[in-house]
Structures are given as C-alpha cells and as structure tokens.
Design a protein around this motif. Structure first.
Motif, PDB file in Angstrom:
ATOM      1  N   GLY A  64       0.793  -1.220   0.000  1.00 35.83           N
ATOM      2  CA  GLY A  64       0.000   0.000   0.000  1.00 35.83           C
ATOM      3  C   GLY A  64       0.827   1.272   0.000  1.00 35.83           C
ATOM      4  N   SER A  81       2.999  -3.402  -4.896  1.00 35.95           N
ATOM      5  CA  SER A  81       2.980  -4.719  -4.224  1.00 35.95           C
ATOM      6  C   SER A  81       1.861  -5.603  -4.753  1.00 35.95           C
ATOM      7  CB  SER A  81       2.865  -4.555  -2.705  1.00 35.95           C
ATOM      8  OG  SER A  81       1.554  -4.151  -2.321  1.00 35.95           O
ATOM      9  N   THR A 102      -4.504   1.962  -3.118  1.00 31.99           N
ATOM     10  CA  THR A 102      -4.627   2.458  -4.492  1.00 31.99           C
ATOM     11  C   THR A 102      -6.083   2.777  -4.817  1.00 31.99           C
ATOM     12  OG1 THR A 102      -2.748   1.079  -5.074  1.00 31.99           O
ATOM     13  CG2 THR A 102      -4.049   1.909  -6.907  1.00 31.99           C
TER      14      THR A 102
HETATM   15  N1  LIG Z   1       2.811 -10.272  -1.282  1.00 33.36           N
HETATM   16  C1  LIG Z   1       1.490 -10.141  -1.148  1.00 33.36           C
HETATM   17  N2  LIG Z   1       0.761 -11.207  -0.774  1.00 33.36           N
HETATM   18  C2  LIG Z   1      -0.566 -11.085  -0.639  1.00 33.36           C
HETATM   19  N3  LIG Z   1      -1.269  -9.945  -0.817  1.00 33.36           N
HETATM   20  C3  LIG Z   1      -0.588  -8.864  -1.185  1.00 33.36           C
HETATM   21  C4  LIG Z   1       0.819  -8.900  -1.373  1.00 33.36           C
HETATM   22  N4  LIG Z   1       1.229  -7.675  -1.738  1.00 33.36           N
HETATM   23  C5  LIG Z   1       0.123  -6.899  -1.777  1.00 33.36           C
HETATM   24  N5  LIG Z   1      -0.963  -7.603  -1.446  1.00 33.36           N
HETATM   25  C6  LIG Z   1      -2.346  -7.078  -1.367  1.00 33.36           C
HETATM   26  O1  LIG Z   1      -2.408  -5.851  -2.074  1.00 33.36           O
HETATM   27  C7  LIG Z   1      -2.808  -4.774  -1.197  1.00 33.36           C
HETATM   28  C8  LIG Z   1      -2.075  -3.500  -1.533  1.00 33.36           C
HETATM   29  O2  LIG Z   1      -2.456  -3.114  -2.826  1.00 33.36           O
HETATM   30  P1  LIG Z   1      -2.496  -1.590  -3.272  1.00 33.36           P
HETATM   31  O3  LIG Z   1      -3.434  -0.824  -2.397  1.00 33.36           O
HETATM   32  O4  LIG Z   1      -2.754  -1.609  -4.732  1.00 33.36           O
HETATM   33  O5  LIG Z   1      -1.044  -1.036  -2.942  1.00 33.36           O
HETATM   34  P2  LIG Z   1       0.350  -1.128  -3.727  1.00 33.36           P
HETATM   35  O6  LIG Z   1       0.622   0.269  -4.117  1.00 33.36           O
HETATM   36  O7  LIG Z   1       1.351  -1.635  -2.733  1.00 33.36           O
HETATM   37  O8  LIG Z   1       0.155  -2.064  -4.889  1.00 33.36           O
HETATM   38  C9  LIG Z   1      -2.450  -5.295   0.192  1.00 33.36           C
HETATM   39  O9  LIG Z   1      -3.253  -4.691   1.180  1.00 33.36           O
HETATM   40  C10 LIG Z   1      -2.726  -6.782   0.074  1.00 33.36           C
HETATM   41  O10 LIG Z   1      -4.107  -7.048   0.211  1.00 33.36           O
END
Ligand SMILES: Nc1ncnc2c1ncn2[C@@H]1O[C@H](COP(=O)(O)OP(=O)(O)O)[C@@H](O)[C@H]1O
Ligand SMILES: N[C@@H](CCOP(=O)(O)O)C(=O)O
Length: 346
Positions: A97, A102, A212
C-alpha cells in the motif's frame, strides 16, 4: 525441466506513472517478491509460509491470499480446480500500500505460479491478459512481468466484453465480485523503452499506507483539455529524455510535472507539494526528477548522484509535517531489465 521438484519465482517491485504517465508508464526495480516452491507428493495439503512486508496481515489461506487466489483463478480457466500439492515460501520486501506495486507484483506472481505449477506453458503476453483481468491498470503489471521501463495501454473492449462479469477489475483485494472469466486475448499492449543506466531511483517510503483504490477515488472523471495537453506534451518528451546520455536533468525534471493525478492526491500525502517544489536539479545536484510513486505515498526521485543527501532532504520534509512528523525509510534502486522469472532446480 518443468517437472523438477523445486522452482523459484521472482517478480520485481514497480513504480507506476512517473509523473505525467498516469496509467501508462512504469518501471521495474531491483527489489523482488520471491516464491520458493517445492512439489509435494500427491494428496498433500498446500503449505504456505511468508516472511517480510505484510507478514502480520497477509492471509495464508489459498482462496484469500492475493498470490494464490490469482493462481487459482488462472488454473480454474484451464479446468483445474485446486493448486497442485506445493510448499510455497513467500519472501516479500515490497511494502504494501505504498505505491511500489505490491499488489501488481503479487498478481504477476500468482499468474506465474499457476503457469509453473499447472505446466500451462503460457507465453508472457498471455500472462499479461490474465494479470489485467485481476489488476486493470497495466502500468504496474507490465513492468513486473517484462522488466525495464515500460509504456502500456489496454485495447478498447467490445460491447460483449464490457458485460459486467467480463470487465477486468482494478484493486481485486477489496471487492467481492465473482471471479472474472477466461480473458479475451491481447487486452494489453506494451513496449519497453530506453533507460539511461546512470539514472537510479530513490524511493522514500513513509510509514503510512494509501490504498490504491482510495487514491483512484479522488480523481476526477473528466479533465480540462489544457491539462490533458500538458501531460501529453511532457510524457512524449520524458520517455525520450530518460533514455539519453548524458542525462539532461533539467529537461527530465520539467517533463515529470503532472496535472492529471498528483494535484488531486496531494492531500493524501502530507509534504508532497513541498517536495515537488523544493527538490530540484538546482537545489540538489544529482536530482533528475521527482514524482509520486504510483498512487503513493512513496516519493520517487530519479537521480544520478548524491543519493543519500537527496533522500535525506525528502525525509526531512516528511519529518516536519504537523502532528509530530512522518517517519520514512529510503531505498536506492536500479531499474532492472528482467521481469518475472521462474528458475527450476532439483
Ligand atoms: N505479497 C502479497 N501477498 C498477498 N497480498 C498482497 C501482497 N502484496 C500486496 N498484497 C495485497 O495488495 C494490497 C495492496 O495493494 P495496493 O493498495 O494496490 O497497494 P500497492 O501500491 O502496494 O500495490 C495489500 O493490502 C494486500 O491485500
Ligand atoms: N496508475 C495507477 C498506479 C497504481 O500503482 P500502485 O503501486 O500505487 O498500486 C494509479 O496511479 O492509480
């Protein structure tokens, strides 16, 4: 080769937008989500363990975890209803996040996992279709899959493909809609752009999250023509300028300005406006440009030198924010040419 007992999947972190390239540009970084996988005897249950960022919060249940949930979705479109017996150890250095892609890296890891575990033999272009069914904007998943500095777009979908159940979704993690169906082909189109290797990326990562989905909700539905032209002019110049040596920091800095997403997100990231004004090639030699990384809150500085001083200057602005300031860490990263990969071994 594909039936070897162990395999390792690596997927880079990414930064999307790079100023004016909202939902278009992204780059892959030298920071990798990895999955160490081992095939288990038939009949064994899935074993999943996890270390690193998100370890406290990320579910390790196959149907809930974004990586395995994505893999299950891909396998289901091939008529495979469960993950083959596997031991999976996830190591994740990508903060969740924070605007470092991620979720895009997790989605890519899930598609690559399905491909390897199910021996699906998909091309990377086909994998991109699957990724885009789960994460709608291509600017994180395309560089995570292919590596480098990437421009991408989605083809316009026809009326039948726009049926609600067929619409590729963004932010899969927070909506409970039914699984999307088998993707149509060639949803995403991309090209790897030139990148001057002298330029490194400083990611200054504050200790709060911006989902996001929330950072997209603050954007307008309609833009003024002048703002659209402003971004189009800059994105064209920026993509060429970032490939040239010697680096023209002044041009890159000017071309990284944006009127499409950053102005609407500034209230979500205390200090961002000051950073964009104060951290320039003139005030901090070595700076080539500065922007919000993805949907934030990470601040991305492109630089050729002086990395620690530049990062500290950004951190100082986070620190001087009201209510005790904001703590942050920073990472100096390379833009990497290779994207997601699977290595098989015994
Ligand atoms: N390695 C991971 N394993 C499982 N879920 C993940 C992982 N990385 C991210 N996520 C999921 O994605 C969400 C973050 O996504 P988002 O809000 O789009 O932020 P980012 O900018 O990091 O992509 C986390 O809260 C989680 O639910
Ligand atoms: N173009 C998207 C990119 C989101 O990237 P993330 O790393 O913050 O998930 C947007 O700006 O919304």
């Amino acid at each position: 080769m594909v039936n070897q007992k162990k395999f390792k999947i690596s997927v880079p972190a990414t930064s999307a937008n790079i100023g004016p390239g909202f939902d278009v540009l992204g780059m892959a970084f030298s920071l990798y989500l990895t999955l160490d996988c081992e095939r288990l005897p038939d009949g064994s249950a899935l074993q999943m363990s996890y270390e690193g960022e998100g370890a406290k919060d990320v579910p390790l249940v196959a149907e809930k975890n974004l990586i395995t949930k994505t893999a299950l979705y891909v396998l289901s479109t091939y008529g495979i209803t469960s993950l083959p017996p596997l031991k999976i150890h996830v190591t994740n250095p990508i903060p969740l996040g924070r605007g470092l892609g991620s979720s895009g890296s997790a989605v890519v890891a899930g598609v690559v996992l399905a491909n390897a575990a199910g021996n699906l033999n998909m091309t990377k272009d086909r994998m991109l279709d699957y990724c885009l069914m789960v994460e709608r904007h291509p600017d994180n998943v395309a560089p995570a899959l292919f590596g480098g500095f990437v421009a991408s777009f989605l083809r316009e979908l026809g009326p039948e493909e726009l049926e609600p159940a067929s619409i590729p979704r963004s932010e899969p993690t927070r909506n409970g809609a039914a699984q999307p169906p088998t993707p149509v082909t060639d949803i995403g189109h991309y090209i790897q752009l030139g990148w001057s290797q002298e330029i490194k990326a400083i990611a200054v990562i504050p200790d709060f999250e911006v989902a996001t989905e929330d950072a997209r909700a603050v954007l307008p539905d309609v833009y003024e023509r002048a703002d659209v032209i402003y971004n189009l002019q800059r994105i064209a110049v920026l993509t060429a300028a970032l490939s040239r040596t010697p680096v023209n920091a002044d041009l890159i800095h000017k071309a990284m300005a944006d009127k499409v997403h950053q102005p609407y997100r500034k209230h979500l990231i205390p200090g961002m406006s000051e950073m964009l004004e104060e951290i320039t090639p003139k005030t901090y030699p070595g700076v080539a440009g500065i922007c919000l990384s993805g949907a934030g809150p990470t601040i991305l500085v492109l630089a050729t030198d002086n990395f620690d001083n530049i990062a500290t200057a950004v951190q100082d602005i986070f620190k001087r924010q009201p209510n005790g300031g904001i703590k942050s860490i920073y990472k100096v990263l390379d833009v990497v040419h290779g994207g997601a990969q699977t290595d098989y071994y015994d």
